[in-house]
Design a protein around this motif. Sequence first.
Motif, PDB file in Angstrom:
ATOM      1  N   UNK A  24       8.151  -4.940  12.101  1.00  0.00           N
ATOM      2  CA  UNK A  24       7.794  -3.717  12.631  1.00  0.00           C
ATOM      3  C   UNK A  24       6.756  -2.719  11.810  1.00  0.00           C
ATOM      4  N   UNK A  25       7.137  -2.588  10.679  1.00  0.00           N
ATOM      5  CA  UNK A  25       6.691  -1.558   9.701  1.00  0.00           C
ATOM      6  C   UNK A  25       5.196  -1.997   9.533  1.00  0.00           C
ATOM      7  N   UNK A  26       5.298  -3.327   8.887  1.00  0.00           N
ATOM      8  CA  UNK A  26       3.951  -3.852   8.469  1.00  0.00           C
ATOM      9  C   UNK A  26       2.830  -4.051   9.597  1.00  0.00           C
ATOM     10  N   UNK A  27       3.635  -4.789  11.023  1.00  0.00           N
ATOM     11  CA  UNK A  27       2.519  -4.592  11.946  1.00  0.00           C
ATOM     12  C   UNK A  27       2.053  -3.335  12.361  1.00  0.00           C
ATOM     13  N   UNK A  28       2.957  -2.072  12.299  1.00  0.00           N
ATOM     14  CA  UNK A  28       2.100  -0.677  12.632  1.00  0.00           C
ATOM     15  C   UNK A  28       1.344  -0.487  11.703  1.00  0.00           C
ATOM     16  N   UNK A  29       1.398  -0.545  10.202  1.00  0.00           N
ATOM     17  CA  UNK A  29       0.529  -0.342   9.215  1.00  0.00           C
ATOM     18  C   UNK A  29      -0.681  -1.380   9.619  1.00  0.00           C
ATOM     19  N   UNK A  30      -0.898  -2.439   9.836  1.00  0.00           N
ATOM     20  CA  UNK A  30      -1.877  -3.277  10.147  1.00  0.00           C
ATOM     21  C   UNK A  30      -2.654  -2.837  11.332  1.00  0.00           C
ATOM     22  N   UNK A  31      -1.880  -2.315  12.572  1.00  0.00           N
ATOM     23  CA  UNK A  31      -2.400  -1.969  13.750  1.00  0.00           C
ATOM     24  C   UNK A  31      -3.148  -0.795  13.429  1.00  0.00           C
ATOM     25  N   UNK A  32      -2.739   0.200  12.633  1.00  0.00           N
ATOM     26  CA  UNK A  32      -3.614   1.540  12.367  1.00  0.00           C
ATOM     27  C   UNK A  32      -4.867   0.913  11.553  1.00  0.00           C
ATOM     28  N   UNK A  33      -4.713   0.094  10.791  1.00  0.00           N
ATOM     29  CA  UNK A  33      -5.978  -0.030   9.915  1.00  0.00           C
ATOM     30  C   UNK A  33      -7.129  -0.860  10.828  1.00  0.00           C
ATOM     31  N   UNK A  34      -6.647  -1.553  11.639  1.00  0.00           N
ATOM     32  CA  UNK A  34      -7.594  -2.046  12.495  1.00  0.00           C
ATOM     33  C   UNK A  34      -8.005  -1.448  13.762  1.00  0.00           C
ATOM     34  N   UNK A  45     -12.384  -7.763  15.380  1.00  0.00           N
ATOM     35  CA  UNK A  45     -11.027  -7.339  14.942  1.00  0.00           C
ATOM     36  C   UNK A  45     -10.181  -7.239  16.028  1.00  0.00           C
ATOM     37  N   UNK A  46     -10.403  -7.377  17.281  1.00  0.00           N
ATOM     38  CA  UNK A  46      -9.598  -7.159  18.495  1.00  0.00           C
ATOM     39  C   UNK A  46      -8.651  -8.055  18.581  1.00  0.00           C
ATOM     40  N   UNK A  47      -8.577  -9.339  18.466  1.00  0.00           N
ATOM     41  CA  UNK A  47      -7.392 -10.237  18.490  1.00  0.00           C
ATOM     42  C   UNK A  47      -6.579 -10.045  17.401  1.00  0.00           C
ATOM     43  N   UNK A  48      -6.967  -9.644  16.105  1.00  0.00           N
ATOM     44  CA  UNK A  48      -5.886  -9.450  15.169  1.00  0.00           C
ATOM     45  C   UNK A  48      -5.259  -7.957  15.640  1.00  0.00           C
ATOM     46  N   UNK A  49      -5.848  -7.037  16.005  1.00  0.00           N
ATOM     47  CA  UNK A  49      -5.253  -5.991  16.303  1.00  0.00           C
ATOM     48  C   UNK A  49      -4.394  -6.065  17.462  1.00  0.00           C
ATOM     49  N   UNK A  50      -4.573  -6.875  18.586  1.00  0.00           N
ATOM     50  CA  UNK A  50      -3.551  -7.078  19.677  1.00  0.00           C
ATOM     51  C   UNK A  50      -2.534  -7.865  19.049  1.00  0.00           C
ATOM     52  N   UNK A  51      -2.540  -8.799  18.070  1.00  0.00           N
ATOM     53  CA  UNK A  51      -1.293  -9.208  17.480  1.00  0.00           C
ATOM     54  C   UNK A  51      -0.468  -8.386  16.875  1.00  0.00           C
ATOM     55  N   UNK A  52      -1.209  -7.384  16.210  1.00  0.00           N
ATOM     56  CA  UNK A  52      -0.503  -6.386  15.404  1.00  0.00           C
ATOM     57  C   UNK A  52       0.564  -5.596  16.352  1.00  0.00           C
ATOM     58  N   UNK A  53      -0.098  -5.090  17.577  1.00  0.00           N
ATOM     59  CA  UNK A  53       0.441  -4.389  18.585  1.00  0.00           C
ATOM     60  C   UNK A  53       1.842  -5.348  19.340  1.00  0.00           C
ATOM     61  N   UNK A  54       1.263  -6.667  19.480  1.00  0.00           N
ATOM     62  CA  UNK A  54       2.486  -7.369  20.146  1.00  0.00           C
ATOM     63  C   UNK A  54       3.569  -7.920  19.200  1.00  0.00           C
ATOM     64  N   UNK A  55       3.279  -7.884  17.836  1.00  0.00           N
ATOM     65  CA  UNK A  55       4.291  -8.246  16.800  1.00  0.00           C
ATOM     66  C   UNK A  55       5.041  -6.880  16.603  1.00  0.00           C
ATOM     67  N   UNK A  56       4.421  -5.791  16.858  1.00  0.00           N
ATOM     68  CA  UNK A  56       5.515  -4.803  16.622  1.00  0.00           C
ATOM     69  C   UNK A  56       6.439  -4.522  17.654  1.00  0.00           C
ATOM     70  N   UNK A  57       5.837  -4.721  18.896  1.00  0.00           N
ATOM     71  CA  UNK A  57       6.786  -4.698  20.011  1.00  0.00           C
ATOM     72  C   UNK A  57       7.767  -5.684  19.977  1.00  0.00           C
ATOM     73  N   UNK A  58       7.544  -7.050  19.654  1.00  0.00           N
ATOM     74  CA  UNK A  58       8.486  -7.910  19.727  1.00  0.00           C
ATOM     75  C   UNK A  58       9.348  -7.635  18.630  1.00  0.00           C
ATOM     76  N   UNK A  59       8.980  -7.276  17.323  1.00  0.00           N
ATOM     77  CA  UNK A  59      10.071  -7.114  16.386  1.00  0.00           C
ATOM     78  C   UNK A  59      11.002  -5.972  16.620  1.00  0.00           C
TER      79      UNK A  59
END
Length: 309
Positions: A24-34, A45-59
């Motif tokens: 969750x922490x890593x996904x939050x940081x990556x989402x902010x950077x993207x 960059x949008x597919x990666x940003x969406x993955x970061x958001x979904x990873x954060x939610x799931x985790x």
Amino acid sequence: MKVDGLWIGQVAMAVLMNVAFAFAVGSALLGAWLANDAQARIAPARPAWLRAQRSMQASAIVLVLADLGWLLYQAAEMAGVRLPEAFGVVPTMLSQTHVGFGWSVAFAGALVLVLVSFARQTNVLRNALLWLAVIAIAGGKAALGHAADAGVASAAIGMHTVHVLTTSVWGGLVLAAGLSVLPALGTSIARGVLIRTATQLSNVSLVAVVFVLLSGVFNAARGAGNSFLAIETSTWGHVLLLKLALVALALVLGGLNRFQALPRLRRTASTMDAHTFSNLLYLEALAMLGVFAAAAVLSHSVPGFAALG
């Protein structure tokens, strides 16, 4: 320490807690950077940003569920009862033990993290709540370990909180990037975003690693009672050595990425060098999974100095 079904279940929940929190922490940081590069729906960059958001939610959801599972196993272990009977023990444990206090702080942070992860807009309030929740989870998790023996307001708790937080930043970035986010930046049109994100990841990870190592030395010395004999002869010490070996492996892989793969990727921006960076990061993520598993076993094992009496 009695290795039985309750202990194994408790450690398994602790591993899930460690991995989910870090993810969750890593996904939050990556989402902010993207975020800035992902505004347009057709942005590379949008597919990666969406993955970061979904990873954060799931985790974050997994973290809440793992917290609840760990609480039940801990209550059964403390009361010496079977798992179904532990439900009746939970209220007493929460209200009368330091473990209950630490868990309540961490669980409250996890609930806030879930709510924040589903927020539609990113603003100052959302970011403030996010990082307050992260700090609360780290502090609560620190209070669940051996550091709590020194008291709630102690240097041991503070140092272990720093260790949990910085380990989650380093390990979380590696896990989220290597297993979820960076593979979505594999196309040539996303190469510039990949290089910028990889550079940020490498720089932040380096800072986090320094704090991880410093706080880790403090925790190891405290757990061993400043005695190498405790490390050599106790189960706790053997698990600690395994954890250190996995940390060393992760450092080697991260070093290869920072000092060889990433500079070459910046020079060439080639697909082969991008794959080299991503593959090394994937291997580092596997090593970090082992680190988090070993950390869970350590926190549920008798410290080396106590094992020696």
